[in-house]
Design an enzyme around this catalytic site. Structure first.
Site, PDB file in Angstrom:
ATOM      1  NE  ARG A   1      41.056  54.954  38.489  1.00 17.85           N
ATOM      2  CZ  ARG A   1      40.053  54.324  37.877  1.00 17.85           C
ATOM      3  NH1 ARG A   1      39.885  54.431  36.583  1.00 17.85           N
ATOM      4  NH2 ARG A   1      39.215  53.569  38.573  1.00 17.85           N
TER       5      ARG A   1
ATOM      6  NE  ARG B   1      42.442  45.599  30.910  1.00 10.30           N
ATOM      7  CZ  ARG B   1      41.252  46.116  30.669  1.00 10.30           C
ATOM      8  NH1 ARG B   1      40.392  45.475  29.894  1.00 10.30           N
ATOM      9  NH2 ARG B   1      40.891  47.267  31.214  1.00 10.30           N
TER      10      ARG B   1
END
Length: 229
Positions: A78, A183
Site C-alpha cells: 500500500r 519480493r
C-alpha cells in the site's frame, strides 16, 4: 510476466536536492550537471543512516501484465498507486499462466521454515494438465455466459486467478526499495526474503529498470544490505 516503464521523473539528483533543502532552502534546487563525490557520499549517507524521505521525491510508472494472483500480491504493498484492467467493463483475453518446467513445485517444511524443491515428472505433468484443463473449461463457461447475455461482472466469477490482467503502478524510489526488499531473494540482503517465484519474476524486471534510472541510489541500496531507508 511483463513489466515496462511507461514514464518517469526519477534520477539520483532528485535525492540530493530533496535532502539539501533542510540546510540550503531554495538554494538546494538542482542546477544541472553530473553528481560529484560530495553528492555520491550524501546519497550513501542517507541510505546508511536510513533517512528515507529524500528518496520519495521522484516517480516511476510501470505497466504490468501478470496473472491476477500476482497483481493481488503486488497490491498488498500500500505504498503505490494502482489502476487495473476491469473485467466488469471489458472481456478478458484467454491468456492463462502455467508454471514453467523449472518452477519448483513441492513445499518441504513447516510454515515460516520451508523451502521449495523440484517436483517429479509425474507431478510436473499433473500440474500442467490440471491447470491447462481447468483454464480451458473456465474460459469455455465464461464465453458461454457472455454469449447468453450475462453481465461481464457476473461471468468473470468463473475465471481462475491464473488468468492474466494488467495494471499501471506508480511508486517512488523509497517505496520501490521496500517492494524489492520483500519480493526478491538475494544472498546479499541483510534480511533475506523468500518471495513467491512469480512475483519475483516481476520484481527482477522492476529492479533492472530502477538500477538504470538511479544507479547511485541503487548501488547504495545494494551496498547497505538491500534495506529500504
Amino acid at each position: 510476466m511483463t513489466v515496462r516503464l511507461v514514464k518517469h521523473s526519477a534520477s539520483d539528483a532528485d535525492v540530493v536536492f530533496a535532502a539539501r533543502v533542510s540546510t540550503k532552502g531554495p538554494e538546494s534546487l538542482p542546477a544541472g550537471g553530473d553528481l560529484g563525490p560530495t553528492e555520491l557520499a550524501l546519497i550513501n549517507f542517507l541510505m546508511k543512516d536510513r533517512h528515507g524521505s529524500p528518496f520519495e521525491h521522484n516517480s516511476m510508472t510501470f505497466y504490468v501484465e501478470a496473472p491476477i494472483f500476482v497483481l493481488r500480491e503486488w497490491q498488498r504493498h500500500r505504498i503505490a498507486s494502482y489502476n487495473e484492467e476491469s473485467a466488469r467493463y471489458r472481456e478478458l483475453k484467454p491468456v492463462f499462466y502455467v508454471p514453467a518446467e523449472d518452477r519448483n513445485l513441492v513445499q518441504v517444511g513447516k510454515p515460516g521454515h520451508y523451502r521449495f524443491e523440484p517436483g517429479s515428472k509425474w507431478q510436473e505433468r499433473s500440474v500442467r494438465y490440471g491447470i491447462e484443463t481447468n483454464s480451458y473449461e473456465a474460459w469455455s463457461v465464461y464465453r458461454d455466459l457472455l454469449n447468453e447475455g450475462i453481465a461481464r461482472e457476473v461471468a468473470r466469477s468463473v475465471l481462475p486467478v491464473n488468468v492474466y490482467s494488467s495494471m499501471y503502478v506508480t511508486m517512488n524510489a523509497r517505496s520501490l526499495m521496500h517492494f524489492l526488499s520483500l519480493r526478491t531473494s538475494n544472498t546479499e540482503a541483510l534480511f533475506p526474503s523468500h518471495p513467491q517465484r512469480e512475483i519475483e519474476m516481476c520484481a527482477e524486471q522492476v529492479e533492472a529498470i530502477f538500477a538504470d534510472l538511479m544507479p547511485v541510489t541503487y548501488g547504495a541500496f545494494q551496498g547497505y544490505g538491500r534495506v529500504a531507508p
